[in-house]
Each structure stands twice: as C-alpha cells, then as structure tokens.
Design an enzyme around this catalytic site. Structure first.
Site, PDB file in Angstrom:
ATOM      1  N   CYS A   9       0.993  -1.300  -0.156  1.00 43.31           N
ATOM      2  CA  CYS A   9       0.086   0.024  -0.318  1.00 43.31           C
ATOM      3  C   CYS A   9       0.737   1.141   0.269  1.00 43.31           C
ATOM      4  O   CYS A   9       1.735   1.112   0.747  1.00 43.31           O
ATOM      5  CB  CYS A   9      -1.165   0.442   1.208  1.00 43.31           C
ATOM      6  SG  CYS A   9      -1.515   1.491   1.923  1.00 43.31           S
ATOM      7  N   GLU A  10       0.456   2.321  -0.766  1.00 44.53           N
ATOM      8  CA  GLU A  10       1.565   3.626  -1.090  1.00 44.53           C
ATOM      9  C   GLU A  10       1.321   3.912   0.606  1.00 44.53           C
ATOM     10  O   GLU A  10       2.319   5.366   0.165  1.00 44.53           O
ATOM     11  CB  GLU A  10       1.783   4.173  -2.152  1.00 44.53           C
ATOM     12  CG  GLU A  10       0.209   4.221  -2.637  1.00 44.53           C
ATOM     13  CD  GLU A  10       0.143   4.796  -4.071  1.00 44.53           C
ATOM     14  OE1 GLU A  10      -1.232   5.741  -4.258  1.00 44.53           O
ATOM     15  OE2 GLU A  10       0.408   5.132  -4.859  1.00 44.53           O
ATOM     16  N   HIS A  11       0.142   4.353   0.992  1.00 42.31           N
ATOM     17  CA  HIS A  11      -0.033   4.920   1.737  1.00 42.31           C
ATOM     18  C   HIS A  11       0.995   5.130   3.380  1.00 42.31           C
ATOM     19  O   HIS A  11       1.152   6.223   4.181  1.00 42.31           O
ATOM     20  CB  HIS A  11      -1.468   5.403   1.538  1.00 42.31           C
ATOM     21  CG  HIS A  11      -2.006   5.465   1.148  1.00 42.31           C
ATOM     22  ND1 HIS A  11      -3.672   4.615   0.707  1.00 42.31           N
ATOM     23  CD2 HIS A  11      -2.378   6.391   0.141  1.00 42.31           C
ATOM     24  CE1 HIS A  11      -4.150   5.803  -0.643  1.00 42.31           C
ATOM     25  NE2 HIS A  11      -3.512   6.802  -0.806  1.00 42.31           N
ATOM     26  N   HIS A  12       0.764   3.782   3.507  1.00 41.38           N
ATOM     27  CA  HIS A  12       1.907   3.554   4.809  1.00 41.38           C
ATOM     28  C   HIS A  12       3.093   1.950   4.760  1.00 41.38           C
ATOM     29  O   HIS A  12       3.711   2.082   5.372  1.00 41.38           O
ATOM     30  CB  HIS A  12       0.303   2.326   5.378  1.00 41.38           C
ATOM     31  CG  HIS A  12      -0.969   3.539   6.296  1.00 41.38           C
ATOM     32  ND1 HIS A  12      -1.719   3.013   5.517  1.00 41.38           N
ATOM     33  CD2 HIS A  12      -0.994   4.605   6.613  1.00 41.38           C
ATOM     34  CE1 HIS A  12      -2.505   3.744   5.323  1.00 41.38           C
ATOM     35  NE2 HIS A  12      -2.295   4.612   6.667  1.00 41.38           N
TER      36      HIS A  12
ATOM     37  N   GLN B  10      -5.526  -0.645  -4.497  1.00 43.41           N
ATOM     38  CA  GLN B  10      -5.623  -1.943  -5.041  1.00 43.41           C
ATOM     39  C   GLN B  10      -7.188  -1.023  -5.895  1.00 43.41           C
ATOM     40  O   GLN B  10      -6.693  -1.686  -7.436  1.00 43.41           O
ATOM     41  CB  GLN B  10      -6.751  -2.533  -3.920  1.00 43.41           C
ATOM     42  CG  GLN B  10      -7.398  -4.224  -4.968  1.00 43.41           C
ATOM     43  CD  GLN B  10      -8.174  -4.346  -3.421  1.00 43.41           C
ATOM     44  OE1 GLN B  10      -8.082  -4.715  -2.392  1.00 43.41           O
ATOM     45  NE2 GLN B  10      -9.149  -5.412  -4.336  1.00 43.41           N
TER      46      GLN B  10
ATOM     47  N   HIS C 125      -6.092  -5.697   3.220  1.00 44.29           N
ATOM     48  CA  HIS C 125      -5.186  -5.226   3.579  1.00 44.29           C
ATOM     49  C   HIS C 125      -4.564  -5.292   5.292  1.00 44.29           C
ATOM     50  O   HIS C 125      -5.530  -4.608   6.202  1.00 44.29           O
ATOM     51  CB  HIS C 125      -5.680  -3.627   3.633  1.00 44.29           C
ATOM     52  CG  HIS C 125      -6.462  -3.502   1.477  1.00 44.29           C
ATOM     53  ND1 HIS C 125      -5.582  -2.548   1.065  1.00 44.29           N
ATOM     54  CD2 HIS C 125      -6.935  -3.653   1.195  1.00 44.29           C
ATOM     55  CE1 HIS C 125      -5.639  -3.209  -0.175  1.00 44.29           C
ATOM     56  NE2 HIS C 125      -6.874  -3.562   0.232  1.00 44.29           N
TER      57      HIS C 125
ATOM     58  N   CYS D  60      -2.784  -2.736   6.497  1.00 44.26           N
ATOM     59  CA  CYS D  60      -3.384  -1.233   6.808  1.00 44.26           C
ATOM     60  C   CYS D  60      -4.136  -1.150   7.697  1.00 44.26           C
ATOM     61  O   CYS D  60      -4.383  -0.123   9.144  1.00 44.26           O
ATOM     62  CB  CYS D  60      -3.163  -0.396   5.875  1.00 44.26           C
ATOM     63  SG  CYS D  60      -4.344  -0.036   4.313  1.00 44.26           S
TER      64      CYS D  60
END
Length: 199
Positions: free
Chosen positions: A90-93, A131, A159, A161
C-alpha cells in the site's frame, strides 16, 4: 577503465540498495532503537534488499510481456485465469495487501500465453499501489496488448493497514473490479463472476 574495474563495478540494484541502507538505519534510530545492536546490524541491508524485490515491477514492461507470447487464434469465447495470488505494498503506509486476482478477456483475433496474465498481475503488484489503480492497470495492459473484445478484472484482497493499524478489523475483504467492451453487458459479467466463484 581496467578489466578488473569493469568486473567489479556495482550494478544499479546494488547502488540503490547501498543508497537505501543509511535511511533505514536512520529510521531505526528515530524509532528509539539502536541500529548497532546485534539483531539490527544487518537490518538496513535486509530491508533494502526486500524493498528492491517488492518494487521490482517498476523495471518491467507488462505490455511487452504480453506481446512476447501473443498469437493469432480464431477463438472468441471467454478466457479466464482465476485465483492468481498477489502481494503488494500500500503506497499510503508501505504495509502489505494481498489476495487473489481473477482476469478474463474475450479474444479478437489474438490470444496470449496463459502464464503472461499472472505475470502482468505480478508486475503491477510489485509497485507501490492502491488496489483500485492496480485493478485498472491490469485491465488496461491487456487491452493495449491484445485489443480484445472485452476485459474484466476482479481483485479480492486483505489490507494490513486495516488489520494492524487504524480500525484494526481482521479478515475484512476488499473487492474491486474493472471491465470494458463485451463485459459492459450484465449477462457477460455475470457469467464471469459465476465461473470464478464456482468451487
């Protein structure tokens, strides 16, 4: 440059790994850890190598991969490759999400080697992702390479996250889909969904 120097020159991957390591060491320090303690001495190298592997998709061309095994064939029924396991970040976390991809296309004069569909999933999943975008990228690569009558992609993923942080909800499943062409017809989509969920 001498022959010996040429033989010992660092590869681009080795250069990137070396560049990442000080940042990992700094992150460990900011967490309150001692990067020099026995269990962590090699952690910057291990993390850098792992990140190199987990993001190797940036160095690969999914359309070229499909075109490398593209064949003329007079077949115009649905081709499905289902239950393709994938792992992504995941590019956010920078935490993993993982699950299964189900991919279908209806040929329009060309088919591709069946192993290339999972390869495309692998290429895109080995990049920093969300995703929703991953689903669309797989569909668009197949469209660009094969120009089929239609493509449909469904991803089902868990996920970390959501499970390790934030709402901390375990076993929640996120489903995304993208489709085009013949799959705009509800009957065709329904046939695909019935086939991928058949035991």
């Amino acid at each position: 440059m001498t022959e010996q120097a040429i033989g010992t020159a660092a590869s681009p991957n080795e250069d990137r790994i070396s560049a990442m390591m000080p940042h990992v060491e700094a992150l460990l320090s900011l967490m309150g850890e001692d990067p020099q303690r026995e269990g962590l001495v090699k952690t910057p190298l291990r993390v850098a190598k792992a990140m190199q592997t987990l993001t190797r998709g940036y160095e690969m061309d999914p359309v070229a991969t499909l075109n490398s095994a593209k064949f003329r064939e007079d077949y115009n029924q649905m081709v499905i490759v289902k239950d393709i396991q994938f792992y992504s970040l995941c590019e956010h976390h920078l935490l993993p999400f993982y699950g299964k991809a189900h991919v279908a296309y209806i040929p329009n004069g060309f088919i591709c080697g069946l192993s290339k569909i999972p390869r495309v999933v692998d290429i895109f999943s080995h990049r920093l992702q969300v995703q929703e975008r991953l689903t669309i990228q797989i569909k668009e690569a197949i469209e660009e390479a094969l120009h089929p009558q239609g493509v449909m992609v469904v991803l089902e993923a868990e996920h970390m996250c959501m499970q390790m942080r934030g709402v901390e909800k375990q076993h929640s499943l996120t489903t995304t889909s993208a489709f085009s062409g013949a799959f705009n017809q509800a009957k065709t989509r329904e046939e695909f969904l019935q086939l991928i969920h058949r035991a």
